[in-house]
Motif scaffolding. Structure first.
Motif, PDB file in Angstrom:
ATOM      1  N   TRP A 122      -3.525  -4.542   0.590  1.00  0.00           N
ATOM      2  CA  TRP A 122      -2.425  -3.943  -0.160  1.00  0.00           C
ATOM      3  C   TRP A 122      -1.176  -3.778   0.701  1.00  0.00           C
ATOM      4  CZ3 TRP A 122      -1.509  -2.996  -5.201  1.00  0.00           C
ATOM      5  CH2 TRP A 122      -2.571  -3.189  -6.081  1.00  0.00           C
ATOM      6  N   ARG A 123      -1.348  -3.642   1.992  1.00  0.00           N
ATOM      7  CA  ARG A 123      -0.167  -3.621   2.867  1.00  0.00           C
ATOM      8  C   ARG A 123       0.543  -4.959   2.819  1.00  0.00           C
ATOM      9  NH1 ARG A 123      -2.141  -1.284   8.554  1.00  0.00           N
ATOM     10  NH2 ARG A 123      -0.056  -2.005   9.154  1.00  0.00           N
ATOM     11  N   TRP A 124      -0.205  -6.037   2.686  1.00  0.00           N
ATOM     12  CA  TRP A 124       0.410  -7.356   2.527  1.00  0.00           C
ATOM     13  C   TRP A 124       1.046  -7.477   1.146  1.00  0.00           C
ATOM     14  CZ3 TRP A 124      -1.202 -11.299  -0.902  1.00  0.00           C
ATOM     15  CH2 TRP A 124      -0.486 -12.498  -0.761  1.00  0.00           C
ATOM     16  N   ILE A 125       0.358  -6.968   0.112  1.00  0.00           N
ATOM     17  CA  ILE A 125       0.906  -7.030  -1.247  1.00  0.00           C
ATOM     18  C   ILE A 125       2.221  -6.262  -1.340  1.00  0.00           C
ATOM     19  CG2 ILE A 125       0.522  -6.286  -3.642  1.00  0.00           C
ATOM     20  CD1 ILE A 125      -2.453  -6.837  -3.211  1.00  0.00           C
ATOM     21  N   TRP A 147       8.349  -0.719  -0.491  1.00  0.00           N
ATOM     22  CA  TRP A 147       7.207   0.056  -0.956  1.00  0.00           C
ATOM     23  C   TRP A 147       6.677   1.028   0.096  1.00  0.00           C
ATOM     24  CZ3 TRP A 147       5.897  -0.022  -5.967  1.00  0.00           C
ATOM     25  CH2 TRP A 147       6.284  -1.114  -6.739  1.00  0.00           C
ATOM     26  N   LEU A 148       6.457   0.552   1.301  1.00  0.00           N
ATOM     27  CA  LEU A 148       5.785   1.362   2.319  1.00  0.00           C
ATOM     28  C   LEU A 148       6.740   1.974   3.338  1.00  0.00           C
ATOM     29  CD1 LEU A 148       2.694  -0.923   3.036  1.00  0.00           C
ATOM     30  CD2 LEU A 148       2.913   0.945   1.382  1.00  0.00           C
ATOM     31  N   THR A 149       7.988   1.625   3.286  1.00  0.00           N
ATOM     32  CA  THR A 149       8.954   2.136   4.268  1.00  0.00           C
ATOM     33  C   THR A 149      10.004   3.033   3.638  1.00  0.00           C
ATOM     34  OG1 THR A 149      10.295   0.124   4.012  1.00  0.00           O
ATOM     35  CG2 THR A 149       8.638   0.149   5.779  1.00  0.00           C
ATOM     36  N   SER A 150       9.919   3.266   2.356  1.00  0.00           N
ATOM     37  CA  SER A 150      10.875   4.118   1.661  1.00  0.00           C
ATOM     38  C   SER A 150      10.200   5.416   1.238  1.00  0.00           C
ATOM     39  CB  SER A 150      11.426   3.399   0.431  1.00  0.00           C
ATOM     40  OG  SER A 150      12.145   4.282  -0.406  1.00  0.00           O
ATOM     41  N   THR A 151      10.889   6.525   1.428  1.00  0.00           N
ATOM     42  CA  THR A 151      10.329   7.824   1.014  1.00  0.00           C
ATOM     43  C   THR A 151      10.184   7.905  -0.501  1.00  0.00           C
ATOM     44  OG1 THR A 151      12.571   8.763   0.985  1.00  0.00           O
ATOM     45  CG2 THR A 151      11.290   9.013   3.018  1.00  0.00           C
ATOM     46  N   ASP A 235      -0.867   3.040   8.281  1.00  0.00           N
ATOM     47  CA  ASP A 235      -1.151   2.791   9.695  1.00  0.00           C
ATOM     48  C   ASP A 235      -1.250   4.087  10.505  1.00  0.00           C
ATOM     49  OD1 ASP A 235      -1.734   1.194  11.833  1.00  0.00           O
ATOM     50  OD2 ASP A 235       0.350   0.788  12.349  1.00  0.00           O
ATOM     51  N   GLY A 236      -2.065   5.022  10.022  1.00  0.00           N
ATOM     52  CA  GLY A 236      -2.309   6.261  10.753  1.00  0.00           C
ATOM     53  C   GLY A 236      -1.244   7.315  10.589  1.00  0.00           C
ATOM     54  N   LYS A 237      -0.336   7.124   9.661  1.00  0.00           N
ATOM     55  CA  LYS A 237       0.721   8.101   9.416  1.00  0.00           C
ATOM     56  C   LYS A 237       0.655   8.569   7.973  1.00  0.00           C
ATOM     57  CE  LYS A 237       3.721   5.823  12.800  1.00  0.00           C
ATOM     58  NZ  LYS A 237       5.005   5.111  13.034  1.00  0.00           N
ATOM     59  N   ALA A 238       1.487   9.547   7.640  1.00  0.00           N
ATOM     60  CA  ALA A 238       1.514  10.084   6.277  1.00  0.00           C
ATOM     61  C   ALA A 238       2.724   9.563   5.517  1.00  0.00           C
ATOM     62  CB  ALA A 238       1.524  11.610   6.298  1.00  0.00           C
ATOM     63  N   GLY A 239       3.057   8.312   5.749  1.00  0.00           N
ATOM     64  CA  GLY A 239       4.202   7.729   5.083  1.00  0.00           C
ATOM     65  C   GLY A 239       5.497   8.069   5.798  1.00  0.00           C
ATOM     66  N   PRO A 240       6.584   7.418   5.430  1.00  0.00           N
ATOM     67  CA  PRO A 240       7.881   7.734   6.054  1.00  0.00           C
ATOM     68  C   PRO A 240       8.318   9.162   5.734  1.00  0.00           C
ATOM     69  CG  PRO A 240       8.140   6.253   4.168  1.00  0.00           C
ATOM     70  CD  PRO A 240       6.677   6.337   4.434  1.00  0.00           C
ATOM     71  N   SER A 241       8.626   9.913   6.787  1.00  0.00           N
ATOM     72  CA  SER A 241       9.069  11.317   6.643  1.00  0.00           C
ATOM     73  C   SER A 241       8.069  12.162   5.867  1.00  0.00           C
ATOM     74  CB  SER A 241      10.435  11.375   5.962  1.00  0.00           C
ATOM     75  OG  SER A 241      11.410  10.657   6.697  1.00  0.00           O
ATOM     76  N   ASN A 242       6.780  11.911   6.095  1.00  0.00           N
ATOM     77  CA  ASN A 242       5.705  12.668   5.437  1.00  0.00           C
ATOM     78  C   ASN A 242       5.778  12.585   3.915  1.00  0.00           C
ATOM     79  OD1 ASN A 242       4.399  13.539   7.758  1.00  0.00           O
ATOM     80  ND2 ASN A 242       5.624  15.402   7.924  1.00  0.00           N
TER      81      ASN A 242
END
Length: 292
Positions: A122-125, A147-151, A235-242
């Motif tokens: 899904w990270r690739w999707i 998708w994965l880099t925007s709050t 990747d071990g985080k809670a998304g950008p800016s939590n």
């Protein structure tokens, strides 16, 4: 003879009870008392003072408030859609006979697949530049979504992944419930002139109510405890800016990241209280609305 049978049964159960006691019951009791440790020497395991300091900290912690808010958003986003979608797919699977088992297996595979493996796919999707999701949306003139880099889109991405992964289990449960409904009810409804929608509304849904109740409880509890998908997807985080921070991830971060065991234990029991209240509410509603 009864004493001999009881002793034999106890000996068979003892290994399992020992494991449950050491790795489940004891940590629960220990974490409960730990949530009231106001001053605690972690290295020497000495408590200097008990109190409600950890709960007061949570009350005033903006990060915990955000984790609570995100958790409720996640539950509201996943549970209703997952139940409706899995019920719809179960109805379709129940109406076909050709390759029925094949389709059931296909839908159930995501549930038994490793969360890490699923999240990598899904990270690739969801990839901003090369992901298939943005490629599909581009057919309709939609600009690429981060998708994965925007709050703004981190939580929707997590919700989509969780709905997709949990569908298989719900579908199997609904299929089991549908197969317990006898054809007599449907035949009687047809004789009375009921169409497909009326048969679904007045026969399928009432007969499926206990199954729906079970699926809703399991789905709500599972959604409140979401963690693996967040950790693997971001990747071990809670998304950008939590932006994808949930209560369980907050507990993980306090416990393993900051070694703040008291606050982590307090947050865990706040989550337990929330789940307990929702479960009691569901059981209360089930007594009023569900007939077994």
């Amino acid at each position: 003879m009864k004493l001999k049978d009881t002793t034999k049964a106890a000996l068979y159960l003892f290994p399992a009870l020992l494991i449950i006691g050491v790795f489940t019951i004891y940590p629960m009791i220990k974490s409960f008392f730990m949530s009231f440790y106001a001053e605690y020497d972690y290295f020497n395991d000495v408590v200097h003072r008990y109190g409600f300091d950890n709960f007061v900290y949570l009350w005033n912690d903006a990060v915990f408030h955000k984790a609570l808010q995100n958790t409720f958003i996640f539950v509201l986003g996943v549970v209703p859609v997952s139940i409706l979608l899995s019920l719809w797919i179960a109805l379709m699977l129940n109406s076909i006979t050709f390759l029925n088992k094949f389709f059931r297996t296909i839908y159930f595979i995501p549930f038994v697949t490793s969360v890490v493996a699923v999240s990598i796919v899904w990270r690739w999707i969801f990839h901003s530049n090369y992901g298939i999701m943005n490629y599909f949306l581009s057919w309709f003139g939609v600009e690429p979504i981060q998708w994965l880099t925007s709050t703004e889109w981190a939580m929707p991405s997590l919700i989509i992944l969780s709905i997709w992964k949990g569908l298989g289990y719900n579908i199997i449960i609904f299929l089991a419930g549908l197969q317990t409904i006898g054809d007599t009810y449907y035949n009687a409804a047809r004789i009375d002139g009921a169409n497909i929608w009326n048969r679904f509304l007045h026969v399928t849904l009432p007969q499926l109510a206990p199954t729906t109740f079970f699926v809703s409880i399991i789905s709500i509890i599972g959604s409140f405890k979401v963690f693996d998908e967040i950790y693997a997807l971001f990747d071990g985080k809670a998304g950008p800016s939590n932006s994808a921070l949930t209560v369980v991830y907050y507990v993980f971060d306090k416990f393993y990241g900051e070694w703040n065991f008291g606050v982590a234990s307090a947050a865990a029991y706040v989550l337990f209280a929330i789940i307990f209240v929702f479960t009691l509410l569901q059981f209360y509603i089930s007594k009023k609305k569900i007939t077994y």
